[in-house]
Design a protein around this motif. Sequence first.
Motif, PDB file in Angstrom:
ATOM      1  N   ILE A 127      32.566  31.974  48.155  1.00 23.41           N
ATOM      2  CA  ILE A 127      32.829  32.103  46.638  1.00 23.41           C
ATOM      3  C   ILE A 127      31.714  32.137  45.760  1.00 23.41           C
ATOM      4  CG2 ILE A 127      32.902  29.636  45.925  1.00 23.41           C
ATOM      5  CD1 ILE A 127      35.864  30.455  44.921  1.00 23.41           C
ATOM      6  N   LEU A 128      30.560  31.585  46.380  1.00 22.79           N
ATOM      7  CA  LEU A 128      29.179  32.049  45.664  1.00 22.79           C
ATOM      8  C   LEU A 128      28.756  33.317  45.429  1.00 22.79           C
ATOM      9  CD1 LEU A 128      26.868  30.447  44.089  1.00 22.79           C
ATOM     10  CD2 LEU A 128      25.808  30.396  46.290  1.00 22.79           C
ATOM     11  N   THR A 129      29.507  34.332  46.344  1.00 22.38           N
ATOM     12  CA  THR A 129      29.104  35.559  46.256  1.00 22.38           C
ATOM     13  C   THR A 129      29.912  36.480  45.106  1.00 22.38           C
ATOM     14  OG1 THR A 129      30.848  36.505  47.943  1.00 22.38           O
ATOM     15  CG2 THR A 129      28.559  35.917  48.899  1.00 22.38           C
ATOM     16  N   GLU A 130      30.806  35.830  44.537  1.00 21.00           N
ATOM     17  CA  GLU A 130      31.608  36.294  43.547  1.00 21.00           C
ATOM     18  C   GLU A 130      31.148  35.862  41.838  1.00 21.00           C
ATOM     19  OE1 GLU A 130      35.874  36.280  43.997  1.00 21.00           O
ATOM     20  OE2 GLU A 130      35.833  35.603  46.177  1.00 21.00           O
ATOM     21  N   ALA A 131      29.998  34.748  42.112  1.00 13.40           N
ATOM     22  CA  ALA A 131      29.808  34.326  41.037  1.00 13.40           C
ATOM     23  C   ALA A 131      29.013  35.316  40.072  1.00 13.40           C
ATOM     24  CB  ALA A 131      28.905  32.993  41.224  1.00 13.40           C
ATOM     25  N   GLU A 132      28.488  36.332  40.861  1.00 16.31           N
ATOM     26  CA  GLU A 132      27.581  37.177  39.890  1.00 16.31           C
ATOM     27  C   GLU A 132      28.351  38.181  38.962  1.00 16.31           C
ATOM     28  OE1 GLU A 132      24.029  40.807  40.310  1.00 16.31           O
ATOM     29  OE2 GLU A 132      24.899  39.593  42.180  1.00 16.31           O
ATOM     30  N   SER A 133      29.607  38.602  39.779  1.00 18.74           N
ATOM     31  CA  SER A 133      30.435  39.624  39.024  1.00 18.74           C
ATOM     32  C   SER A 133      31.275  38.803  38.024  1.00 18.74           C
ATOM     33  CB  SER A 133      31.631  40.322  40.096  1.00 18.74           C
ATOM     34  OG  SER A 133      32.176  39.233  40.664  1.00 18.74           O
ATOM     35  N   LEU A 134      31.433  37.601  38.055  1.00 18.65           N
ATOM     36  CA  LEU A 134      32.071  36.570  37.310  1.00 18.65           C
ATOM     37  C   LEU A 134      31.172  36.045  36.155  1.00 18.65           C
ATOM     38  CD1 LEU A 134      34.467  34.418  39.481  1.00 18.65           C
ATOM     39  CD2 LEU A 134      35.167  36.283  37.744  1.00 18.65           C
ATOM     40  N   GLN A 135      29.944  36.582  36.057  1.00 23.75           N
ATOM     41  CA  GLN A 135      28.722  36.403  34.995  1.00 23.75           C
ATOM     42  C   GLN A 135      28.629  34.878  35.099  1.00 23.75           C
ATOM     43  OE1 GLN A 135      29.811  38.481  31.699  1.00 23.75           O
ATOM     44  NE2 GLN A 135      30.362  40.313  32.576  1.00 23.75           N
ATOM     45  N   VAL A 136      28.880  34.143  36.110  1.00 22.28           N
ATOM     46  CA  VAL A 136      28.577  32.697  35.916  1.00 22.28           C
ATOM     47  C   VAL A 136      26.814  32.572  35.791  1.00 22.28           C
ATOM     48  CG1 VAL A 136      28.378  30.482  37.273  1.00 22.28           C
ATOM     49  CG2 VAL A 136      30.235  32.035  37.315  1.00 22.28           C
ATOM     50  N   PRO A 137      26.308  31.825  34.960  1.00 18.62           N
ATOM     51  CA  PRO A 137      24.697  31.922  34.896  1.00 18.62           C
ATOM     52  C   PRO A 137      24.093  31.122  36.096  1.00 18.62           C
ATOM     53  CG  PRO A 137      26.000  30.955  32.757  1.00 18.62           C
ATOM     54  CD  PRO A 137      27.023  30.990  33.866  1.00 18.62           C
ATOM     55  N   SER A 138      23.189  31.842  36.627  1.00 20.94           N
ATOM     56  CA  SER A 138      22.358  31.624  37.715  1.00 20.94           C
ATOM     57  C   SER A 138      22.135  29.919  38.003  1.00 20.94           C
ATOM     58  CB  SER A 138      21.146  32.060  37.926  1.00 20.94           C
ATOM     59  OG  SER A 138      20.375  32.037  36.903  1.00 20.94           O
ATOM     60  N   LYS A 139      21.742  29.252  36.856  1.00 22.52           N
ATOM     61  CA  LYS A 139      21.338  28.007  36.860  1.00 22.52           C
ATOM     62  C   LYS A 139      22.622  26.780  37.289  1.00 22.52           C
ATOM     63  CE  LYS A 139      21.719  27.174  31.916  1.00 22.52           C
ATOM     64  NZ  LYS A 139      21.119  26.939  30.468  1.00 22.52           N
ATOM     65  N   ARG A 140      23.832  27.272  36.951  1.00 22.96           N
ATOM     66  CA  ARG A 140      24.992  26.482  37.415  1.00 22.96           C
ATOM     67  C   ARG A 140      25.768  27.270  38.483  1.00 22.96           C
ATOM     68  NH1 ARG A 140      30.020  27.136  34.741  1.00 22.96           N
ATOM     69  NH2 ARG A 140      30.068  28.907  33.485  1.00 22.96           N
ATOM     70  N   ARG A 141      25.361  28.214  39.171  1.00 18.67           N
ATOM     71  CA  ARG A 141      26.213  28.826  40.205  1.00 18.67           C
ATOM     72  C   ARG A 141      26.491  27.946  41.499  1.00 18.67           C
ATOM     73  NH1 ARG A 141      23.668  35.000  40.435  1.00 18.67           N
ATOM     74  NH2 ARG A 141      24.671  35.356  38.342  1.00 18.67           N
ATOM     75  N   ALA A 142      25.647  26.907  41.724  1.00 23.55           N
ATOM     76  CA  ALA A 142      25.762  26.127  42.923  1.00 23.55           C
ATOM     77  C   ALA A 142      26.965  25.221  42.740  1.00 23.55           C
ATOM     78  CB  ALA A 142      24.421  25.666  43.509  1.00 23.55           C
ATOM     79  N   ALA A 143      26.731  24.621  41.473  1.00 21.37           N
ATOM     80  CA  ALA A 143      27.719  23.431  41.049  1.00 21.37           C
ATOM     81  C   ALA A 143      29.089  24.256  40.937  1.00 21.37           C
ATOM     82  CB  ALA A 143      27.706  22.750  39.459  1.00 21.37           C
ATOM     83  N   TRP A 144      29.192  25.416  40.257  1.00 24.21           N
ATOM     84  CA  TRP A 144      30.262  26.238  40.030  1.00 24.21           C
ATOM     85  C   TRP A 144      31.212  26.590  41.199  1.00 24.21           C
ATOM     86  CZ3 TRP A 144      32.019  30.733  42.016  1.00 24.21           C
ATOM     87  CH2 TRP A 144      33.165  31.472  41.172  1.00 24.21           C
ATOM     88  N   ALA A 145      30.097  26.905  42.474  1.00 25.27           N
ATOM     89  CA  ALA A 145      30.859  27.454  43.749  1.00 25.27           C
ATOM     90  C   ALA A 145      31.467  26.071  44.433  1.00 25.27           C
ATOM     91  CB  ALA A 145      29.805  27.791  44.494  1.00 25.27           C
TER      92      ALA A 145
END
Length: 1022
Positions: free
Chosen positions: A728-746
Motif C-alpha cells: 500500500i506504500l506504493t500508492e502513497a505517491e499517487s495519493l500525494q501523501v507527504p513523504s515524511k508521513r508515508r511510513a505511518a500512513w502505510a
Amino acid sequence: MNLYFHSSSSLSARVSTCARGLVSAVAGASLVVLGACSQTPVAVDLHSLQASGKVSFVCRADDGSPAGHKLDECPDYEHATRRLLGLVTQTATNEVAIVDLYAGAVVDVDPTTPGYSFLRVGASPGAIVTTPGGAASFVGVSGFQKNGIFALPTTCLSPPKASEVSRDLTTWAACSLSSAPGEITVLVDPPAAKGGAIRGACDGTPQAKPDLTDRECPADLTAEGGPVGRRKLLVSLPDEHKLVLLDAQSLLDRPAGEFTSCTVEASYGLNAQLPTSPIQPVLPPDLQIDKTAAGADACVVTQYPPLTATAPTPDGFALSGTTLYVGDSTLPVVHVLDVSDPCAVQEQDPLLPYSYEAPGRVVTTTRVAVSPLTPSGKQFVYAIDRNDFPSNSVMVFDVSPGSTNRVPLLFPGEARQPYLPPDRLRFGPNVKDVAFVQRDFPAPDLTTGVGQYGLACDPYPDSTGPGIQYRPNSDFSSGARPLNLRGVFGFALLSDGHVAVIDVEDFDAPCRRPETSNTSNFVDFRGCEPDKAAPGETAPPLEFTDVNKVLTVTGESTCNVIEANRPRSASLSISNSSVGLRAPTLRSFPQFTDPDPAAVLSAEQQPHLLAVDFPNPDPNATAPVTAQVNISAQVYCTQTNGLPPCDATAQTLVVDPNKTLQNSLVLPLSEPRSYAADETPVLTFEGPLFSKPSMSGFIQVTAGDPNGTLHDPDANFCGAGVEDSASILTEAESLQVPSKRRAAWASAHADYVQITGDFPLVDDVYWNLGAQNRCNRDACATEFGTIDDPTQLSKVRDLSIVEASGDHLLVTPRCEKADGSADDTCDPATVLQDVHCCFPAGTAYTVRASNQWLLSGPSGVGSALHDLAAGADGRCVHTATCDPRKKYFHARAFEVCDSANDPAKTCKDTNPAVTCVATTGAGIPVTPGGTASQCIFEDLTARFVVYRGANASTRGMSFSWQTTGGFTPLTMSLATQSSNIDPTSMSYLPEVGYLGVIDASTLGLSLFDLNSLGVVAPSPFF
C-alpha cells in the motif's frame, strides 16, 4: 421460403413383434407391420440426417437438363426451373444427404426403401466442396484403406428416373489417396492471357472437351459458369504434412465405380519460416508500458514460443481470391499460400499465432476464415486458437493491402474492457467454426435512382445524399440498429449452440452514436473521436438533430457501442421511458447503511458518496467535463444549462456535501463492455476481503516478538487482494501523501486480520493443561470479547498485516482503542502471546481493509478488482505497472475529510489515518485537478468521492447501488429448437441471406435468417 431441417425424422416405423407380417410403406407417413396378431406395435424412429458434418450448397436445374448453375442463379422462384440444394455429409452412415431448400424437404433418393436414402460414398465423409459453376461436388472420405475423393455430378443429385439404376457406390467416379484427406478447396487455373488457351493439366496439355458419351452422370466443368479456367482440387493430407493438387475434370472422367489411385499433378510440402527472434506485437497506446513507472524494469519481456522440430500439419482452409490461408495443428503459424498458379503454389511469410497473456505458449490453429475486402479497404483473417484456456478463442489478423503485421491484432481500449483478452475473442464456450458475412441493401440515389453498395449512414443534419436513408427512424424499427446487419460481420459458432455476431465494418456505425458531437480535439468521456465538419461546412454540428429537432442518429450513450472485431451489442445503448434501460444506468440513488441499529446519526454526521465531474481531456482547458448519469430513465447533470452534454430535460445533480443529503455517483460511459447486465456493488468502510471467514488460520508467535505469523494453507492472500504495509506504500505517491508521513500512513492503511472465531469450549481439556492463570477462558473473554454480535467484535482481535504472501501473513496488533485512536498502553508482544493462548488450535478469521472503503460484489464482501499478485519472492505486489489493462483495477476508496466540519479535530495532515484533507469553500466539492482530487475514485463502472461526515466513519458502514443496462452480446441460438445439440460447422448462403449451421446431434441442417436472426420456421418435411 421457410425451412428448418431436423436430423431426426417425423417418419416412424411401427414394427410388430409377430413373426409374420405384411410390410406396407406409406410415403411420408409410417412404416406399419400388419399381421394376424394383436400385440402392441413397437415404435422405431427412422432418421433422416444423422451425425451431420459439413455442407456445400449447389444450384441445380430442375428441367430436362439437370445441370449445375452458379449459386447466384438460384433460387428461381418465378419459373421454378432451378433449385437450391444443400449437400450435408453424414459421418455415421457414409452418405451425403440432399436437402432441397426450394421445396423445404430432405430428398429421398430411393423411395422404394422405407426411411430416407441418401447418396452413399465409400467411407466416412469429411470436407465437401462444389465447383464455381455448380456442375459437380467433391467429398473427401477416410477409413481403413478407403481414403480418397468421390465426385458427385450435379446431374445425379436426385432420385433416379425410371430408366436409371439406383444411386450407389458404382454411380460415382472416385480415386484413392495415400492417407486421409483433410480440407479441400477448388482452385481455378486461369489462361496465361485473357482469351488465351486453357491448359488441361499442369504439364501444359491443352484443355479438351470431355467425352460425356454414355456417362450416366455427365459433368462438364469446361462449360460451367463462373470464372474462366481449369478447375483443380487442392487437398490437404495432414498425416503427410502436405497438400496435393488434383484435376477435377480428370477425376470426373474416371470410370464410375472404380477406386484406383488419384493422379496427383503437384505436391506441396508446407515449410513456413518461424521467426528466430522474439515477436514484437504492435501495441496500442493504452497497452504500452510506462518505462519510468516503479517496477517497470522487472516486467516480463514478450517472447515467442520456443522453436520445435515438429512438422507442419495443415488444418482449416480459407480462400480469398488467389491467396489461401491454412491453419496448422502442430506449428504456431497460419500458412499463407499464393495459389494464382495452382500448378506452382508459392508459400509466403506466414501469419504468427501468439498469445499476449501467455507468450511462451505454442498457439496452434484449427478453422480459419477470411473476410471480404471492406469498402474502407480492410481485410481480416479469423483463426481459432486450438488450445486456449479456459476455452478456445479466435485470433484476428489484419491482412489488408499494405499491412505488414503478422501477429494477432491487439485491440485498443483494453484498460476499459480487461475481461476480454487484448488479442483475441473469447466467448466462454468453445468456438467450433468461424465465418464472415457481407450484406447490404443499397438505397437508391435520390437523383439518379441508382443504389451504391457499401454506402455509410450519413448523420449530418444538413446532408441530402442517399446516406440519409439509412438513419434510424423514431421507434428504431428501421435504419441503424443492432438487428440491422448491413456491412461486414464475423460469426463464431459456439459449442453450446449459440452463434455470436462480431462487428467488422458496420456501414451504419456513423449513425450509432450519442446525440451530441465532440467538438474538441481529443477523445471525449463517451469514447467519441473528434467529429469532423460535414462537406461544405467549417465545423461539426453541436447536436445531430435536424431543423425539426429530430435525431439523425440513435442517441446512444457512447461511440464505442460498435467496435471493429469485437462482439456486437444486442441492444441500443439507450435508457429512456420508451426504449427501456439499455445503457449503463443506476436504478436508483445509492443508499447508506449503518451496521449499528442503535446508532442515530444526523445527516451532517454521516459520510456522503457523491458524483464528481470528469477531467477534461484537453490539457489547455480549465473547466472539467460535466458529470452526467442516468437514474432510471431520468438524466441528471451537475448543470442544466441546455447545452451539451446536458439538455433541458436533465435534472440537477448536486455534488457538494454541504448542500445535499442525496448520495450519488456517475458511471463512466466510454466502454459499455465494462458493465455486466445487472450488478449490485457495495462500498463498505473497512470491508472484508473474504466472502466468508476462513476456518483454518493458525497463529504462530515467539516470546517477546511484536510480530507473529498467521498460516493458512488454504488461503490465497495475494489473489484476494490483501494489501500489506509495503504494497500500500506504493500508492502513497499517487495519493500525494507527504513523504515524511508515508511510513505511518502505510501502517495505518495496511489491511488487518480480524479474528472471528471463539475460544475452546468451557469444558475443553485445554483449560486444565497448565495454562497461565491469566490465560483462562474468562480472561480471554474479558480481553478479546465474545462473538455474540459479529458486528461489534472487540478491536483487540485486529492484527495489522506487516507482510503478505500467498499462504501466510506477518501480523502485529493494531493497538487501537474502541474509538479508533491509538492505545499507547498496548504492548504488541504481550497481546500476541494472549492471542496464541486464547486461540491455541487455529481460529476463524477474515481480512479487512483499514481506514478506507472497499468496493465489493453484491454480498458486500471480497475485493471486486485489484492488481495484486505474488511476486518472485512470494510477497503480494502490485502488477499494474507491467499490465496496463489493470489501470482501472481499483477497489479501495480513500475518503476526503472537511477540516471545517471536524468537531473531533482529527481531520489534519498529521493524522496517519487521514489521506485527503479539504476545506469548505476552498476544496469542497472536490473537482478534477483541484484540492483532494487524488482521492477521486474511478474504476471500470463507477466514479465518485467519499466525504467523511462530522463523525469518523466506522467499520461496516456501507453504500450500495444497483446498475443495469450493461453490455449483452448479440447471438443467435440453436438451443431454442433443441437441448441436445452438437454444432460442427457453418456456411453462409448469400443468395437467400441464410447462415447454414450443421449440428451433428439432433438438428442436422438449420438455417438462420440474418434479417430476423432467428432459425427459419420449421418445415413439415424432415
